[in-house]
Design a protein around this motif. Sequence first.
Motif, mmCIF file in Angstrom:
data_model
loop_
_atom_site.group_PDB
_atom_site.id
_atom_site.type_symbol
_atom_site.label_atom_id
_atom_site.label_comp_id
_atom_site.label_asym_id
_atom_site.label_seq_id
_atom_site.Cartn_x
_atom_site.Cartn_y
_atom_site.Cartn_z
ATOM 1 N N GLY A 1003 58.987 59.655 34.793
ATOM 2 C CA GLY A 1003 57.777 58.626 35.367
ATOM 3 C C GLY A 1003 58.639 56.957 35.040
ATOM 4 O O GLY A 1003 58.207 56.233 35.558
ATOM 5 N N ASP A 1004 59.243 56.913 33.854
ATOM 6 C CA ASP A 1004 59.457 55.511 33.415
ATOM 7 C C ASP A 1004 60.431 55.158 34.473
ATOM 8 O O ASP A 1004 60.246 53.797 34.750
ATOM 9 N N VAL A 1005 61.388 55.972 34.919
ATOM 10 C CA VAL A 1005 62.501 55.222 36.120
ATOM 11 C C VAL A 1005 61.448 54.709 37.089
ATOM 12 O O VAL A 1005 61.781 53.542 37.708
ATOM 13 N N LEU A 1006 60.642 55.573 37.626
ATOM 14 C CA LEU A 1006 59.783 55.337 38.833
ATOM 15 C C LEU A 1006 59.174 53.997 38.506
ATOM 16 O O LEU A 1006 59.043 53.025 39.487
ATOM 17 N N GLU A 1007 58.219 53.980 37.280
ATOM 18 C CA GLU A 1007 57.501 52.952 36.959
ATOM 19 C C GLU A 1007 58.445 51.450 37.018
ATOM 20 O O GLU A 1007 58.255 50.458 37.734
ATOM 21 N N SER A 1008 59.547 51.753 36.096
ATOM 22 C CA SER A 1008 60.312 50.408 36.129
ATOM 23 C C SER A 1008 60.985 49.853 37.563
ATOM 24 O O SER A 1008 60.952 48.609 37.705
ATOM 25 N N SER A 1009 61.031 51.024 38.369
ATOM 26 C CA SER A 1009 61.676 50.198 39.709
ATOM 27 C C SER A 1009 60.819 49.734 40.433
ATOM 28 O O SER A 1009 60.981 48.784 41.085
ATOM 29 N N LEU A 1010 59.589 50.409 40.422
ATOM 30 C CA LEU A 1010 58.233 49.793 41.096
ATOM 31 C C LEU A 1010 58.065 48.282 40.672
ATOM 32 O O LEU A 1010 57.808 47.436 41.581
ATOM 33 N N ARG A 1011 58.004 48.477 39.308
ATOM 34 C CA ARG A 1011 57.760 46.865 38.864
ATOM 35 C C ARG A 1011 58.743 45.852 39.163
ATOM 36 O O ARG A 1011 58.491 45.088 39.535
ATOM 37 N N ARG A 1012 59.977 46.265 39.009
ATOM 38 C CA ARG A 1012 61.071 45.519 39.385
ATOM 39 C C ARG A 1012 60.888 44.845 40.970
ATOM 40 O O ARG A 1012 60.823 43.751 41.006
ATOM 41 N N LEU A 1013 60.486 46.015 41.825
ATOM 42 C CA LEU A 1013 60.466 45.461 42.990
ATOM 43 C C LEU A 1013 59.349 44.425 43.260
ATOM 44 O O LEU A 1013 59.583 43.454 43.955
ATOM 45 N N LYS A 1014 58.260 44.782 42.624
ATOM 46 C CA LYS A 1014 57.203 43.845 42.593
ATOM 47 C C LYS A 1014 57.448 42.609 42.134
ATOM 48 O O LYS A 1014 56.874 41.599 42.783
ATOM 49 N N ASN A 1015 58.026 42.660 40.961
ATOM 50 C CA ASN A 1015 58.477 41.415 40.438
ATOM 51 C C ASN A 1015 59.509 40.377 41.588
ATOM 52 O O ASN A 1015 59.061 39.281 41.935
ATOM 53 N N ASP A 1016 60.237 41.321 42.101
ATOM 54 C CA ASP A 1016 61.289 40.363 42.854
ATOM 55 C C ASP A 1016 60.545 39.969 44.043
ATOM 56 O O ASP A 1016 60.886 38.796 44.325
ATOM 57 N N VAL A 1017 59.739 40.936 44.632
ATOM 58 C CA VAL A 1017 59.005 40.402 45.900
ATOM 59 C C VAL A 1017 58.061 39.248 45.630
ATOM 60 O O VAL A 1017 58.213 38.320 46.102
ATOM 61 N N ALA A 1018 57.452 39.143 44.396
ATOM 62 C CA ALA A 1018 56.803 38.136 43.984
ATOM 63 C C ALA A 1018 57.399 36.732 44.012
ATOM 64 O O ALA A 1018 56.848 35.694 44.430
ATOM 65 N N VAL A 1019 58.546 36.994 43.373
ATOM 66 C CA VAL A 1019 59.361 35.759 43.280
ATOM 67 C C VAL A 1019 59.999 35.153 44.523
ATOM 68 O O VAL A 1019 59.692 34.175 44.859
ATOM 69 N N ILE A 1020 60.089 35.854 45.379
ATOM 70 C CA ILE A 1020 60.737 35.575 46.741
ATOM 71 C C ILE A 1020 59.581 34.839 47.527
ATOM 72 O O ILE A 1020 59.866 34.004 48.215
ATOM 73 N N VAL A 1021 58.509 35.569 47.416
ATOM 74 C CA VAL A 1021 57.147 35.081 47.944
ATOM 75 C C VAL A 1021 56.966 33.842 47.485
ATOM 76 O O VAL A 1021 56.663 32.802 48.376
ATOM 77 N N LYS A 1022 56.951 33.489 46.350
ATOM 78 C CA LYS A 1022 56.774 32.076 45.840
ATOM 79 C C LYS A 1022 57.807 31.205 46.148
ATOM 80 O O LYS A 1022 57.675 30.082 46.706
ATOM 81 N N LYS A 1023 59.059 31.649 46.264
ATOM 82 C CA LYS A 1023 60.028 30.607 46.763
ATOM 83 C C LYS A 1023 59.831 30.120 47.897
ATOM 84 O O LYS A 1023 59.808 29.005 48.332
ATOM 85 N N LYS A 1024 59.496 31.218 48.905
ATOM 86 C CA LYS A 1024 59.334 30.894 50.135
ATOM 87 C C LYS A 1024 58.254 30.004 50.411
ATOM 88 O O LYS A 1024 58.181 29.128 51.435
ATOM 89 N N ARG A 1025 56.889 30.132 49.829
ATOM 90 C CA ARG A 1025 55.878 29.406 49.946
ATOM 91 C C ARG A 1025 56.162 27.885 49.394
ATOM 92 O O ARG A 1025 55.925 27.052 50.125
ATOM 93 N N ALA A 1026 57.200 27.957 48.419
ATOM 94 C CA ALA A 1026 57.360 26.264 47.964
ATOM 95 C C ALA A 1026 58.228 25.540 49.105
ATOM 96 O O ALA A 1026 57.989 24.730 49.244
ATOM 97 N N SER A 1027 59.008 26.468 49.720
ATOM 98 C CA SER A 1027 59.973 26.140 50.738
ATOM 99 C C SER A 1027 59.115 25.541 52.262
ATOM 100 O O SER A 1027 59.882 25.349 53.034
ATOM 101 N N LEU A 1028 57.883 26.062 52.361
ATOM 102 C CA LEU A 1028 57.232 26.012 53.629
ATOM 103 C C LEU A 1028 56.107 24.949 53.569
ATOM 104 O O LEU A 1028 55.391 25.042 54.538
ATOM 105 N N PRO A 1029 56.023 24.113 52.717
ATOM 106 C CA PRO A 1029 54.725 23.378 52.800
ATOM 107 C C PRO A 1029 54.568 22.489 53.891
ATOM 108 O O PRO A 1029 53.715 22.315 54.685
ATOM 109 N N GLN A 1030 55.810 21.804 54.416
ATOM 110 C CA GLN A 1030 55.580 21.008 55.524
ATOM 111 C C GLN A 1030 55.377 21.707 56.811
ATOM 112 O O GLN A 1030 54.974 21.099 57.615
ATOM 113 N N ALA A 1031 55.596 22.968 56.700
ATOM 114 C CA ALA A 1031 55.193 23.664 58.348
ATOM 115 C C ALA A 1031 53.867 24.061 58.303
ATOM 116 O O ALA A 1031 53.204 24.354 59.102
ATOM 117 N N GLU A 1032 52.863 23.874 57.024
ATOM 118 C CA GLU A 1032 51.632 24.433 57.369
ATOM 119 C C GLU A 1032 50.856 23.218 57.924
ATOM 120 O O GLU A 1032 51.140 22.306 57.772
#
Length: 1032
Positions: A1003-1032
């Motif tokens: 269960g821990d392995v499952l949980e932690s890998s999901l958590r990591r994926l969520k975190n990573d995705v959040a960071v990527i999305v954040k970065k992406k948003r930061a790089s896109l304001p001029q296109a909005e």
Amino acid sequence: MSDGKMVKMPMPRMDSVTVAVRVRPFSQREKNSGSKCVISMHSRTTTTIQDPKNPEHRKTFTFDLAYWSHDGFQKDKDGVFISTDPSSKFASQKDVFHDLGRGILDSAWQGYNATLLAYGQTGSGKSYSMVGLGANKGIIPNVCEELFQAIEERERNQEYQVTFSMLEIYNEQIRDLLSRTKQPGGLKVREDQHLGFYVDGLKSVPCGNYAQIERLMEQGTKIRTTASTNMNASSSRSHMVITIQFRQVFLDRDLTKQSTINLVDLAGSERQKSSGSEGDRLREGSQVNLSLTNLGNVISALADAATGKKVLHIPYRDSVLTKLLQPALGGNSRTTLIAAISPADICYEETLSTLRYAERAKKIRNRAVVNTSTLMRESKAENDRALLVRGNSGMAGKLSQEQCRSRPAAGRPGVGWREGPAAGQPGARRGGLLSLPQEQWIMKTLPHLLNVNEDPQLTGVLKYFIQAGSCDAGRAASNAIRLQGLGISDKHASFTNSDGKVTVTPHSKCKVVVNGVPIVTKTKLQHLDRIILGSNSAYLYIGFPSERGSEDLTRFDYDFFQLERAAAEGVSVDKLGAASHGDGKADPGMLAVFQDYVRLMPLVAEANQMGEELKKGLRMELKVKNLAASDSRGHELQKEVMVKVTNQRTREVWIWSKAKFINRKFLMEELYQRFLDGEDSHVAQEDDPFWDPVEVVHLGSAHIWLQSLAYSMKLEDQVEFMNCEGEEEAVVHVCVTPCSPAGRACGEEDVVIDPSELLGKRMDFQVGLVRCLGVKWLKEDTERGIQMGYRIYDLSSTLYTKPVWKMVNPQIEETVQFTALNASQEFLNYLQTDALIVDLWGLQEGCTQLDCSQSDLMVTSEGHVMVDTKKMSTLMDPGQVQISELYMKLLKLEQETELLRDTNRALREENVFLKQSLEKVGSTQQGERLPHKPSNTLKEMNQMYTRPASSDREFAKALKLFYHSMNQARGQLLRLRQEKPPEEDEMLRPFVQQQAQKLKDFGDVLESSLRRLKNDVAVIVKKKRASLPQAE
Ligand SMILES: Nc1ncnc2c1ncn2[C@@H]1O[C@H](COP(=O)(O)OP(=O)(O)OP(=O)(O)O)[C@@H](O)[C@H]1O
Ligand SMILES: [Mg+2]
């Protein structure tokens, strides 16, 4: 069915065989496994069988008679099975005798020869119909009884002579069941011009009343039982033939009428399953079923002849049984066949084959004639016969006296240990059929042992009384109790009866099992204890009268003993099933495997014992193939019982299928019998059932999940090889690497987010087996070697690695590049859901290695192995790889062109649209905003060109990590599912705790890998948003 309901059946046309089918009740085994009834009988002549796999598929057979004995019955106060009510269609023993038995008697009185054959698979009810069980007497005793009853009622100016003989055919050898001395090699069948085939030296005993016949049958059964103590199953593989010669002398008419009645209880008709034993090099060697097989051939040939086909030869002479039955088959006899069948769905194939057999037998035409003779002619013939058997100790007249006098006065009190006279029926346990009052008295007063045989007819036949004091039991003549049987030593055990207690003490290392548990020291016995001596001689202990109640002893049958022993050894359905099912319910497949396992356990013990006595140095063990193995999707594989054979000296290992083991066991018995008879038991290696050339052995399988490949990501892992029992055999270091056609490994920039992006594209990847670690097979014996093999997706053959010898952690370093020229949806689905199964094979000195040449595979021009070729293979001949490759390229180009055309079309449309919009803008004074659609399109286009490529890469990286941990989680889950609970109850708690911990980790392995994926995705999305304001 009541007497009033019985209708006398007309005998069928004189020259055809009368065929009756009888279906028995469910056996306990069938009930336990939840069997369904596939037989129905809608009239007195029809039998319908339904295919359990395809219930609409029914086949109806019409014979002379169909007996429904499956249900609708109850036991009366004497233990006789009768119908529950008048509407029940139940056919009792009496009903069967009424038609078939009386038919035989009628024929006999008229002077015809008559034959009754019982055919059917083991346990189908042949002996039950022929001999009967306890109070439910079968056709044979009833025929004999009624014959004498009728003789008593006949006129006095006639004379009647009845002689009785009883023989058994096992392994093409004839044994006289009325003779205590066994002829080595058995009695011989000879042929006389007038008499036809006859058994030279067979005792034929004149009888004056039914009681004499009854006693002879008891003796015969006892001899059969003693003979079968070596191998319990042997009685079901032997044919029993009872022959009654009935002669009527009409003194006033100078005339005799002679009839020979043959009553034949055939061996179980199991068809050797073609799979498994067909590969056995000694398949043709066994003669166990030769008589039965040849009986089938004779019947088929006769059936063909009767239907007008040209038949040149009827193979009567090819086996002992068919020689003896020649008159019954296409000759001078009125013949009846009773086909005994099981009602259960699991016996469908066998039952269908029995019914087909009966169908063929029905076609046979006999030419029965009344055998009359004048007294003058008779006496001449008698003289001839006497001359023929001159010097033969089996001459009827002489023997009759000998036999009739030979009734043993056994069982008298005060004579110490001794076998009681044969009782013949298990009912005898309850005092039903004993002829000597003394014996009844002893049984009532003394504790004793009763034999328990696989054949219920032979159970309770041997009795060993335990008198006050101490006595030895074993094979040697000096023992107070002489026991026979496999694994019984000269001095095996001693029994003591003192102070109102009976104890048993095994001698040195002799095997004694009480209630399933092997004992080594003095053990007190209790009423109804189950005792197994040697490898498989089973006895039920009957205690002091004070201990006894009104128990039903039939409960303790052979199956009871075997199940108890299996349970004590830790084998149970739950145990076997626990490896696969967690829901507490064993699946039917598992039940069948369990039953096979339990049935084979004593056979393996017997085979081991024979091997030991013959000094073969082998150890045979039962295993369940695929017990914990799963297919490429993680689904369980079909399980079956197999036998692992190990040479204890050389450590060579073989795996035998069940069918091969059974075949070999027959052959071992033949060899062992020769050894017991003091004959030369030496065989050439190639004829030795205990020997086989060494072969490659399957050690285990590893699952390598391919999901990462569907995202163009590399997988590098260490994966366990699990053996059939779910234990680790070794670990393999494996790399699955997506790459370019030239073999350059793909990087993170090549990772795809959606596998469908790969659809229709060329995919290249490498499978590298780097190293094997901690190979048990090699640890056990460093002289051995290994190979690995796998087959990916639709590859036509398995790829094997080169053999590596004598290394516990062998370096393999073999990489193969695969190419899918035009990745199909099915292939992409396969990558996402399936595992690559790598098999580990054990090599041993002298075995043929697995072919690792990879010669017959399709390869690309670069020499890579082609996969996902299903579509292509429908378009081309195998071998035309180059053409196909070109064709694929062409297809691809066409597809690309089509895509380009589409894009072109879309762009053109957009151009037109933009042009129109611009014109509109120009014409509008208020400077309105552009319409919605183009604005969006422009925005998307803008995004497409400005989105940093790095976010994709980061996203891929995150996914890669996620899939890697998923792979580990999958492995963990598979291992968890395969873990078996411990045998001992006290170990259960730690096991459960361990399991709980593992589940938590999982269960821990499952949980932690999901958590990591969520975190990573959040960071990527954040970065992406930061790089896109001029296109909005
Ligand atoms: N009609 C029946 N009614 C009740 N029990 C039956 C009937 N037929 C068979 N049985 C029971 O089924 C079991 C197997 O029957 P039986 O021993 O007659 O089989 P078989 O065909 O002789 O087997 P084998 O080939 O092993 O000798 C026995 O326990 C027997 O009592
Ligand atoms: Mg039988």
